[in-house]
Design a protein around this motif. Structure first.
Motif, PDB file in Angstrom:
ATOM      1  N   UNK A   1     -25.190 -13.970 -36.914  1.00 38.90           N
ATOM      2  CA  UNK A   1     -25.914 -12.714 -36.707  1.00 38.90           C
ATOM      3  C   UNK A   1     -25.915 -12.316 -35.232  1.00 38.90           C
ATOM      4  N   UNK A   2     -26.163 -13.289 -34.368  1.00 42.75           N
ATOM      5  CA  UNK A   2     -26.189 -13.017 -32.937  1.00 42.75           C
ATOM      6  C   UNK A   2     -24.782 -12.676 -32.430  1.00 42.75           C
ATOM      7  N   UNK A   3     -23.786 -13.424 -32.880  1.00 41.54           N
ATOM      8  CA  UNK A   3     -22.409 -13.187 -32.441  1.00 41.54           C
ATOM      9  C   UNK A   3     -21.902 -11.829 -32.910  1.00 41.54           C
ATOM     10  N   UNK A   4     -22.234 -11.466 -34.150  1.00 41.06           N
ATOM     11  CA  UNK A   4     -21.768 -10.187 -34.679  1.00 41.06           C
ATOM     12  C   UNK A   4     -22.639  -9.014 -34.247  1.00 41.06           C
ATOM     13  N   UNK A   5     -23.761  -9.303 -33.637  1.00 42.63           N
ATOM     14  CA  UNK A   5     -24.652  -8.250 -33.177  1.00 42.63           C
ATOM     15  C   UNK A   5     -24.575  -8.085 -31.671  1.00 42.63           C
ATOM     16  N   UNK A   6     -25.408  -8.834 -30.988  1.00 38.83           N
ATOM     17  CA  UNK A   6     -25.536  -8.707 -29.530  1.00 38.83           C
ATOM     18  C   UNK A   6     -24.216  -8.936 -28.801  1.00 38.83           C
ATOM     19  N   UNK A   7     -23.493  -9.999 -29.136  1.00 36.71           N
ATOM     20  CA  UNK A   7     -22.272 -10.318 -28.406  1.00 36.71           C
ATOM     21  C   UNK A   7     -21.173  -9.291 -28.671  1.00 36.71           C
ATOM     22  N   UNK A   8     -21.073  -8.799 -29.899  1.00 40.75           N
ATOM     23  CA  UNK A   8     -20.088  -7.760 -30.197  1.00 40.75           C
ATOM     24  C   UNK A   8     -20.413  -6.463 -29.466  1.00 40.75           C
ATOM     25  N   UNK A   9     -21.698  -6.130 -29.376  1.00 35.15           N
ATOM     26  CA  UNK A   9     -22.082  -4.917 -28.645  1.00 35.15           C
ATOM     27  C   UNK A   9     -21.738  -5.041 -27.158  1.00 35.15           C
ATOM     28  N   UNK A  10     -21.993  -6.210 -26.597  1.00 34.80           N
ATOM     29  CA  UNK A  10     -21.655  -6.427 -25.189  1.00 34.80           C
ATOM     30  C   UNK A  10     -20.144  -6.311 -24.973  1.00 34.80           C
ATOM     31  N   UNK A  11     -19.370  -6.899 -25.862  1.00 31.23           N
ATOM     32  CA  UNK A  11     -17.909  -6.825 -25.760  1.00 31.23           C
ATOM     33  C   UNK A  11     -17.432  -5.385 -25.888  1.00 31.23           C
ATOM     34  N   UNK A  12     -18.000  -4.653 -26.840  1.00 29.56           N
ATOM     35  CA  UNK A  12     -17.615  -3.252 -27.054  1.00 29.56           C
ATOM     36  C   UNK A  12     -17.908  -2.420 -25.807  1.00 29.56           C
ATOM     37  N   UNK A  13     -19.065  -2.641 -25.165  1.00 25.92           N
ATOM     38  CA  UNK A  13     -19.401  -1.912 -23.931  1.00 25.92           C
ATOM     39  C   UNK A  13     -18.388  -2.182 -22.834  1.00 25.92           C
ATOM     40  N   UNK A  14     -18.000  -3.428 -22.688  1.00 26.70           N
ATOM     41  CA  UNK A  14     -17.021  -3.785 -21.653  1.00 26.70           C
ATOM     42  C   UNK A  14     -15.672  -3.138 -21.958  1.00 26.70           C
ATOM     43  N   UNK A  15     -15.237  -3.209 -23.187  1.00 31.59           N
ATOM     44  CA  UNK A  15     -13.947  -2.613 -23.566  1.00 31.59           C
ATOM     45  C   UNK A  15     -13.976  -1.108 -23.326  1.00 31.59           C
ATOM     46  N   UNK A  16     -15.058  -0.449 -23.751  1.00 35.32           N
ATOM     47  CA  UNK A  16     -15.169   0.996 -23.531  1.00 35.32           C
ATOM     48  C   UNK A  16     -15.126   1.327 -22.048  1.00 35.32           C
ATOM     49  N   UNK A  17     -15.817   0.544 -21.250  1.00 32.98           N
ATOM     50  CA  UNK A  17     -15.865   0.790 -19.816  1.00 32.98           C
ATOM     51  C   UNK A  17     -14.491   0.605 -19.179  1.00 32.98           C
ATOM     52  N   UNK A  18     -13.800  -0.461 -19.561  1.00 28.08           N
ATOM     53  CA  UNK A  18     -12.474  -0.730 -19.007  1.00 28.08           C
ATOM     54  C   UNK A  18     -11.466   0.327 -19.457  1.00 28.08           C
ATOM     55  N   UNK A  19     -11.542   0.736 -20.707  1.00 29.96           N
ATOM     56  CA  UNK A  19     -10.593   1.725 -21.240  1.00 29.96           C
ATOM     57  C   UNK A  19     -10.815   3.104 -20.598  1.00 29.96           C
ATOM     58  N   UNK A  20     -12.049   3.389 -20.190  1.00 32.17           N
ATOM     59  CA  UNK A  20     -12.335   4.662 -19.535  1.00 32.17           C
ATOM     60  C   UNK A  20     -12.016   4.607 -18.042  1.00 32.17           C
ATOM     61  N   UNK A  21     -11.577   3.428 -17.585  1.00 35.88           N
ATOM     62  CA  UNK A  21     -11.242   3.294 -16.173  1.00 35.88           C
ATOM     63  C   UNK A  21     -12.431   3.022 -15.300  1.00 35.88           C
ATOM     64  N   UNK A  22     -13.492   2.467 -15.886  1.00 38.57           N
ATOM     65  CA  UNK A  22     -14.708   2.175 -15.135  1.00 38.57           C
ATOM     66  C   UNK A  22     -14.517   0.997 -14.205  1.00 38.57           C
ATOM     67  N   UNK A  23     -15.642   0.483 -13.723  1.00 41.86           N
ATOM     68  CA  UNK A  23     -15.583  -0.621 -12.777  1.00 41.86           C
ATOM     69  C   UNK A  23     -14.997  -1.866 -13.418  1.00 41.86           C
ATOM     70  N   UNK A  24     -14.555  -2.764 -12.582  1.00 40.32           N
ATOM     71  CA  UNK A  24     -13.898  -3.964 -13.057  1.00 40.32           C
ATOM     72  C   UNK A  24     -14.807  -5.114 -13.086  1.00 40.32           C
TER      73      UNK A  24
END
Length: 107
Positions: free
Chosen positions: A84-107
């Motif tokens: 539950x934690x891995x598919x919830x909180x950790x997936x959301x954190x990963x998704x935020x990082x991917x979105x940020x990197x794909x938009x050319x955000x900070x590294x």
């Protein structure tokens, strides 16, 4: 291109924080379940007669059945909490990082 994107994601501070938290949680839960099974097996080896004691006077169900079921259910519950934690909180954190990197955000 994909290799560079993956590298940026893996080096992102938030992704590293998430990976560290996920690792600590996974290893912590693994250790907890391992200790539970070791104590269970050790107790069987040290005092097997304790598992043969009936739950009620004249009953056929022993404490060993309930203790064994507890160990199994405990393992399922710990696994469920991790998933539950891995598919919830950790997936959301990963998704935020991917979105940020794909938009050319900070590294």
């Amino acid at each position: 291109m994909e290799r560079e994107t993956a590298k940026r994601i893996l080096e992102h501070p938030e992704f590293r924080r998430m990976a560290r938290k996920k690792s600590v949680l996974g290893w912590g839960f693994s250790a907890l379940v391992f200790v539970m099974y070791v104590v269970y097996i050790a107790f069987i080896g040290i005092s097997p007669e304790s598992f043969a004691v009936p739950v009620s006077e004249g009953g056929i169900t022993t404490w060993g059945i309930y203790i064994g079921l507890f160990v199994i259910v405990f393992s399922f519950v710990i696994t469920g909490i991790y998933v539950r934690k891995a598919n919830g909180e950790f997936d959301r954190m990963t998704r935020r990082v991917i979105d940020e990197v794909m938009k050319g955000g900070r590294q």
